[in-house]
Scaffold this motif. Structure first.
Motif: not given
Ligand SMILES: C[S@@+](CC[C@H](N)C(=O)[O-])C[C@H]1O[C@@H](n2cnc3c(N)ncnc32)[C@H](O)[C@@H]1O
Length: 712
Positions: A349-354
């Motif tokens: 549930r964490q937003w990912k950058e790549s």
């Protein structure tokens, strides 16, 4: 004044512990989609609240022909809808049925009234009977409004080769078949495929009512859909004018209908299906002809399953495909533009950058989304027109697409991005051979690849195989001079222009034992040249069934599903003993009311004389509708001393209601119950015969579907 009545509402779900109330809340869902900005923040609660509201019932009017569909629509509009207006029930106004404004020719409708109103209000109860009767014969099909959009955008023409790669349970396939059959003798074909064997059989059941000899059903993983050879001499393979990729998805757009979504929703569902969706879309583009059109659709709100998939595949095919702007299509349909920017959330549930934690790069925004034309994708939201949620993209392949395969450079780039380094890459390596037919160059999937596809890309699923039955038997074409064919051709006076090479049986011996089927001639090479590689599970309509008691005349009885095809080919040269009998509407009414009337009970002398001039067996009954239009044709049984209309009782009920306005038919069935409780795929049919002289009971179930209405 408020609107009265809530249509059937599902608030509970059954599991091992029994029925449980399911709360219409999901914090993860809310956090995710609010974060994605799939609607402006100011609209969030309108959107979210609508998801908790029950979905209206929607249906399409199909008819056995376009002409019939328009007649049924007119009956609905003129004889029912006016009586459903201004109804006040328990002090509140009841909403009358409304047509879906964007569906062509007023052939799709919506009902929002509650079950209790339908059952207790007289005009609605009468309307309910009409719906039941027409649904039972397949003239009306219940289908979610948004699910009707993809086939409409494909603009299927009667000469097209069409493939529906993920077709079950078949509501969209039915639309595709209907589009091909927009003319009486179409040359187009529909290949309907689904990887799930059990669901494929639901599809067969669903589309059987359409009696299409132009349909073939296959059972393959769409990611590896096999090439289909169409010529014995050369390496020519079937390529399709239209491809539908209505792919498996997380399905959160169906939350208004499928309450379990509230309980089961998780970001994992979308992430785990993303690669399969890419593979199916990519395979669809390979199968598509240059200049052809493909629709990619999901019933999900999630950009990971929607724009990210489309962007990735369009990048692979850059310059060879384009996303079509559909702004001018389906006027009246409120839709939103596709997203050009989104975020990726991991299972934690964490937003990912790549790309990380097993999430492939293809899920992420790359910066070229606007340039790819992603805004041309269509998002349909529940709060705009009281529907489910849907995502639809129309893709066109350039006529000059050449071999049609992704360019080498982009292919390599795409491959690098595939962190799973998977099947896609394995296939692509062998796939791209410029100068050659791209479909021909596609490798036949090996059993190992199939296993890879199933274990790595698809969520593990226990495959349930139905017991082998008659429908699983091989397809064997008959020699055109087979004695059984000669017998039928003489007895029924069938003209030489009938394509006899398209007659087949379904048993390993290749001998006509029980049933003779017919497929459209274009499907003959499709089946006969590929039957060892392609898993065909359905093709053809039943033309004749063997009946032992008729030995001495022609033991091959015409099947109702083959009537329309045979009728078009009856030879009418002078001297031919044509098995056609004509009658008036009055006599037809008698035949509807009385089963097996004896010859001496018939008052229509002209009709009787025609019967007496014929031997025992099936005849084609031509009824003059008295409107100056072409005759309507029915199958009829000329017995030793009596006659009988060979119609299932639902068809007779429909005929009585629509043509003769007899309203006390269908009283025993509850439309409210049916619409609420019956699965969308369910249709029921009963045998046509009820008397002792009818064909044997083992064969009764073969006479299932409507023939009349197929005006020649
Ligand atoms: C969204 S449903 C299709 C609904 C269907 N088009 C209709 O309108 O009735 C997706 C279908 O894809 C099938 N499916 C799942 N994975 C597949 C695959 N790899 N290849 C082909 N079909 C697949 C499922 O069995 C399911 O029937």
């Amino acid at each position: 004044m408020g609107r009265r009545g809530r249509y059937y509402e599902q608030t509970r779900s059954r599991d091992a512990g029994g029925w449980r109330e399911i709360p219409k809340e999901n914090a993860e869902f809310e956090e995710y989609y609010r974060g994605q900005n799939i609607v402006p923040q100011s609209e969030w609660y309108t959107f979210y609240d609508k998801l908790k509201d029950t979905l209206p019932v929607t249906f399409r009017i199909t008819g056995t022909s376009h002409h019939d569909a328009l007649q049924i629509r007119d009956t609905l509009v003129n004889e029912y809808v006016p009586f459903l207006k201004d109804i006040i029930w328990e002090g509140e106004e009841v909403e009358p049925p409304t047509r879906l404004p964007w569906y062509p020719e007023g052939l799709a409708w919506q009902i929002t009234v509650g079950k209790s109103v339908i059952r207790k209000s007289k005009p609605f109860a009468r309307f309910q009977r009409f719906l039941v009767v027409e649904t039972d014969v397949g003239n009306i099909s219940r289908q979610e409004a948004v699910s009707m959009i993809p086939p409409l955008l494909l603009d299927v023409q009667p000469h097209h080769a069409v493939i529906d790669l993920c077709a079950a349970p078949g509501s969209k396939t039915a639309q595709l078949i209907e589009a091909v059959h927009a003319v009486p003798e179409p040359t187009g074909i529909v290949v309907a495929n689904d990887s799930d064997h059990k669901r494929s059989h639901m599809l067969i059941h669903q589309v059987k009512r359409l009696n299409s000899p132009n349909l073939v059903v296959t059972n393959h993983d769409a990611q590896l859909f096999p090439r289909i050879r169409i010529d014995n001499e050369s390496d020519s393979y079937l390529r399709y004018d239209r491809v539908l990729c209505d792919v498996p998805c997380s399905g959160d757009g169906t939350v208004r209908k499928n309450i379990n979504v509230w309980r089961d929703w998780s970001i994992h569902n979308a992430l785990s299906i993303h690669q399969t969706q890419i593979n199916i879309l990519n395979r669809g583009l390979h199968l598509l002809k240059p200049g052809g059109k493909l629709v990619y659709s999901t019933c999900s709100f999630n950009p990971i399953e929607n724009e990210a998939v489309v962007a990735h595949v369009v990048r692979m095919w850059r310059g060879k495909v384009r996303i079509v702007d559909c702004t001018d299509s389906l006027p009246g349909l409120v839709r939103r533009k596709g997203m050009t920017s989104w975020k990726v959330m991991g299972k934690d549930r964490q937003w990912k950058e790549s790309a990380q934690d097993g999430i492939p790069a293809s899920c992420f925004v790359q910066g070229d989304e606007a340039e790819l034309g992603l805004e041309n994708c269509m998002r349909v939201y529940p709060h705009d027109q009281n529907t489910g949620g849907f995502f639809i993209t129309l893709i066109e392949k350039a006529t000059e697409a050449g071999d049609g395969a992704p360019s080498g450079t982009l292919k390599r780039k795409a491959q690098v991005e595939h962190d799973s380094g998977d099947l896609e890459q394995a296939n692509s390596d062998k796939r791209v051979k410029p100068e050659s037919d791209p479909v021909a160059t596609l490798p036949e999937p090996t059993s190992q690849q199939t296993a890879v596809a199933q274990t790595q890309l698809l969520p593990p699923k226990k495959k349930e195989r139905l017991p082998r039955d008659a429908n699983e038997e091989p397809f064997k074409f008959l020699p055109t001079n087979h004695p059984a064919i000669e017998n039928c051709w003489t007895f029924y006076s069938i003209a030489d222009d009938f394509p006899r090479s398209s007659l087949l049986v379904r048993n390993a011996t290749g001998e006509p034992v029980r049933t003779i089927y017919y497929v459209h001639p274009r499907l003959q090479p499709v089946i006969s040249l590929n039957d060892t590689k392609v898993k065909f599970i359905h093709a053809g309509i039943k033309l004749f069934a063997y009946q032992k008691t008729l030995e001495g005349t022609c033991p091959w009885r015409v099947q109702s599903e083959g009537m329309a095809v045979l009728y078009r080919h009856i030879a009418r040269k002078p001297g031919d003993s044509v098995r056609v009998v004509r009658c008036t509407l009055d006599t037809l009414r008698t035949l509807c009311d009385v089963t097996f009337p004896k010859f001496n009970e018939l008052t229509d002398k002209e009709f009787l004389d025609q019967l007496l001039a014929l031997t025992e067996g099936c005849v084609f009954l031509e009824v003059d509708p008295g409107t100056g239009e072409k005759p309507i044709v029915f199958p009829m049984w000329r017995g030793r001393g009596s006659v009988n209309l060979m119609l299932p009782k639902q068809d007779t009920a429909e005929l009585l209601l629509r043509v003769f306005k007899v309203e006390n038919v269908g009283n025993d069935v509850s439309y409210g119950k049916k619409m609420a409780d019956t699965p969308m795929t369910e249709t029921t049919n009963t045998p046509a015969y009820t008397e002792s002289e009818a064909p044997s009971s083992a064969e009764q179930t073969e006479t299932e579907l409507v023939v009349y209405g197929a005006t020649p």
